[in-house]
Design a protein around this motif. Structure first.
Motif, PDB file in Angstrom:
ATOM      1  N   GLN A   1       0.835  -1.204   0.000  1.00 21.15           N
ATOM      2  CA  GLN A   1       0.000   0.000   0.000  1.00 21.15           C
ATOM      3  C   GLN A   1       0.871   1.256   0.000  1.00 21.15           C
ATOM      4  N   ALA A   2       1.919   1.251   0.822  1.00 18.55           N
ATOM      5  CA  ALA A   2       2.800   2.418   0.896  1.00 18.55           C
ATOM      6  C   ALA A   2       3.503   2.655  -0.440  1.00 18.55           C
ATOM      7  N   ARG A   3       3.914   1.582  -1.081  1.00 17.54           N
ATOM      8  CA  ARG A   3       4.588   1.718  -2.381  1.00 17.54           C
ATOM      9  C   ARG A   3       3.650   2.364  -3.397  1.00 17.54           C
ATOM     10  N   HIS A   4       2.396   1.944  -3.385  1.00 19.11           N
ATOM     11  CA  HIS A   4       1.401   2.511  -4.303  1.00 19.11           C
ATOM     12  C   HIS A   4       1.178   3.992  -4.006  1.00 19.11           C
ATOM     13  N   LEU A   5       1.042   4.330  -2.725  1.00 14.93           N
ATOM     14  CA  LEU A   5       0.797   5.727  -2.351  1.00 14.93           C
ATOM     15  C   LEU A   5       2.019   6.594  -2.650  1.00 14.93           C
ATOM     16  N   LYS A   6       3.203   6.068  -2.383  1.00 12.61           N
ATOM     17  CA  LYS A   6       4.435   6.830  -2.639  1.00 12.61           C
ATOM     18  C   LYS A   6       4.584   7.165  -4.122  1.00 12.61           C
ATOM     19  N   ALA A   7       4.125   6.263  -4.972  1.00 16.11           N
ATOM     20  CA  ALA A   7       4.237   6.504  -6.416  1.00 16.11           C
ATOM     21  C   ALA A   7       3.476   7.751  -6.844  1.00 16.11           C
ATOM     22  N   GLY A   8       2.437   8.116  -6.094  1.00 13.50           N
ATOM     23  CA  GLY A   8       1.655   9.299  -6.434  1.00 13.50           C
ATOM     24  C   GLY A   8       2.046  10.547  -5.679  1.00 13.50           C
ATOM     25  N   LEU A   9       3.046  10.426  -4.788  1.00 13.43           N
ATOM     26  CA  LEU A   9       3.439  11.550  -3.928  1.00 13.43           C
ATOM     27  C   LEU A   9       4.358  12.521  -4.671  1.00 13.43           C
ATOM     28  N   ASP A  10       4.104  13.813  -4.499  1.00 16.54           N
ATOM     29  CA  ASP A  10       4.989  14.830  -5.053  1.00 16.54           C
ATOM     30  C   ASP A  10       6.420  14.547  -4.583  1.00 16.54           C
ATOM     31  N   PRO A  11       7.386  14.486  -5.487  1.00 13.80           N
ATOM     32  CA  PRO A  11       8.754  14.129  -5.103  1.00 13.80           C
ATOM     33  C   PRO A  11       9.432  15.131  -4.176  1.00 13.80           C
ATOM     34  N   HIS A  12       8.877  16.316  -4.040  1.00 11.91           N
ATOM     35  CA  HIS A  12       9.447  17.292  -3.121  1.00 11.91           C
ATOM     36  C   HIS A  12       9.075  17.002  -1.663  1.00 11.91           C
ATOM     37  N   ILE A  13       8.112  16.105  -1.457  1.00 17.72           N
ATOM     38  CA  ILE A  13       7.659  15.753  -0.111  1.00 17.72           C
ATOM     39  C   ILE A  13       8.339  14.450   0.303  1.00 17.72           C
ATOM     40  N   LYS A  14       9.048  14.471   1.426  1.00 24.08           N
ATOM     41  CA  LYS A  14       9.769  13.275   1.877  1.00 24.08           C
ATOM     42  C   LYS A  14       8.824  12.307   2.588  1.00 24.08           C
ATOM     43  N   SER A  15       9.002  11.024   2.312  1.00 27.05           N
ATOM     44  CA  SER A  15       8.182  10.002   2.953  1.00 27.05           C
ATOM     45  C   SER A  15       8.921   9.393   4.141  1.00 27.05           C
ATOM     46  N   VAL A  16       8.201   9.268   5.245  1.00 27.73           N
ATOM     47  CA  VAL A  16       8.749   8.739   6.489  1.00 27.73           C
ATOM     48  C   VAL A  16       8.039   7.429   6.810  1.00 27.73           C
ATOM     49  N   GLY A  17       8.805   6.425   7.186  1.00 25.22           N
ATOM     50  CA  GLY A  17       8.223   5.169   7.635  1.00 25.22           C
ATOM     51  C   GLY A  17       8.246   5.107   9.147  1.00 25.22           C
ATOM     52  N   VAL A  18       7.105   4.806   9.752  1.00 28.25           N
ATOM     53  CA  VAL A  18       6.986   4.756  11.209  1.00 28.25           C
ATOM     54  C   VAL A  18       6.946   3.295  11.657  1.00 28.25           C
ATOM     55  N   PHE A  19       7.870   2.932  12.556  1.00 24.95           N
ATOM     56  CA  PHE A  19       8.030   1.536  12.970  1.00 24.95           C
ATOM     57  C   PHE A  19       8.070   1.433  14.491  1.00 24.95           C
ATOM     58  N   THR A  20       7.646   0.278  14.984  1.00 24.74           N
ATOM     59  CA  THR A  20       7.730  -0.023  16.412  1.00 24.74           C
ATOM     60  C   THR A  20       8.398  -1.375  16.580  1.00 24.74           C
ATOM     61  N   ASN A  21       9.654  -1.353  17.029  1.00 30.01           N
ATOM     62  CA  ASN A  21      10.399  -2.591  17.307  1.00 30.01           C
ATOM     63  C   ASN A  21      10.403  -3.542  16.110  1.00 30.01           C
ATOM     64  N   ALA A  22      10.589  -3.001  14.925  1.00 26.01           N
ATOM     65  CA  ALA A  22      10.565  -3.801  13.699  1.00 26.01           C
ATOM     66  C   ALA A  22      11.915  -4.454  13.449  1.00 26.01           C
ATOM     67  N   LEU A  23      11.924  -5.504  12.632  1.00 20.26           N
ATOM     68  CA  LEU A  23      13.181  -6.096  12.193  1.00 20.26           C
ATOM     69  C   LEU A  23      13.932  -5.087  11.341  1.00 20.26           C
TER      70      LEU A  23
END
Length: 204
Positions: free
Chosen positions: A41-63
């Motif tokens: 889902q994130a990959r799909h949404l990122k594809a439509g995001l203006d490239p000037h806006i940075k994408s942040v991934g939020v994780f909790t105790n992830a590998l």
């Protein structure tokens, strides 16, 4: 200029709204949350995001490897750690990616924040402590607990268009992180997004 991060985007409508109003960062939540998205889902949404806006991934105790894969494929450009990640964890992550790393602190004391700024993360995120939750409570914390810091920090917790300008002027954060304050009935609200961004931009 205070940086603006809108966290917890889940829909194409959210991407369209941020493309119009241009915050500096947006967040995809991969941790367990009502705002959680899958890597696909994130990959799909990122594809439509203006490239000037940075994408942040939020994780909790992830590998660590699962985070690295999202960085390497360009789904995210910044990592936000919202769990109990240690200095060793942060170091291991930074050895494997050039993505900036934000470490969230659920504020309980000034000393806790001072200790946190010794971590090797690039930025801190100061959020509200609420037992059983790692973030996204929509509640404020006592900002008088924030000491003078040499490490830049994002401020989160109960921010919305009505209070955000005053909070920025009082606390001088590097950036603000808004999630529930930009929502109506649990979904991102473009009108609220617009008001938040205008409030921040108005103070220069």
């Amino acid at each position: 200029m205070t940086q603006i991060k809108l966290c917890g985007l889940t829909r194409e409508e959210d991407i369209a709204a941020v493309n119009r109003w241009r915050p500096d960062y947006i967040g995809f939540v991969f941790a367990n949350s009502r705002r959680q998205v899958t890597p696909e889902q994130a990959r799909h949404l990122k594809a439509g995001l203006d490239p000037h806006i940075k994408s942040v991934g939020v994780f909790t105790n992830a590998l660590v490897q699962s985070i690295i894969e999202l960085c390497e494929t360009g789904v995210i450009e910044v990592v936000q750690l919202h769990g109990n990640e240690t200095e060793e964890y942060i170091r291991a992550l930074k050895q494997k990616t050039t993505c900036f790393v934000i470490k969230a602190i659920r504020v309980q004391s000034t000393e806790q924040i001072l200790q946190a700024q010794k971590l090797s993360c690039d930025l801190l995120l100061l959020d509200t402590y609420q037992k059983g939750l790692y973030g996204g409570s929509g509640k404020t914390f006592d900002r008088a607990l924030i000491p003078t810091l040499h490490k830049p920090f994002f401020l989160a917790g109960g921010l919305e268009s009505g209070n955000i300008a005053q909070v920025v002027e009082e606390c001088h954060p590097f950036g603000v992180d808004v999630s529930s304050g930009a929502e109506t009935d649990g979904l991102k609200d473009e009108t609220k997004i617009k008001r938040i961004i205008e409030a921040i931009r108005s103070i220069g």
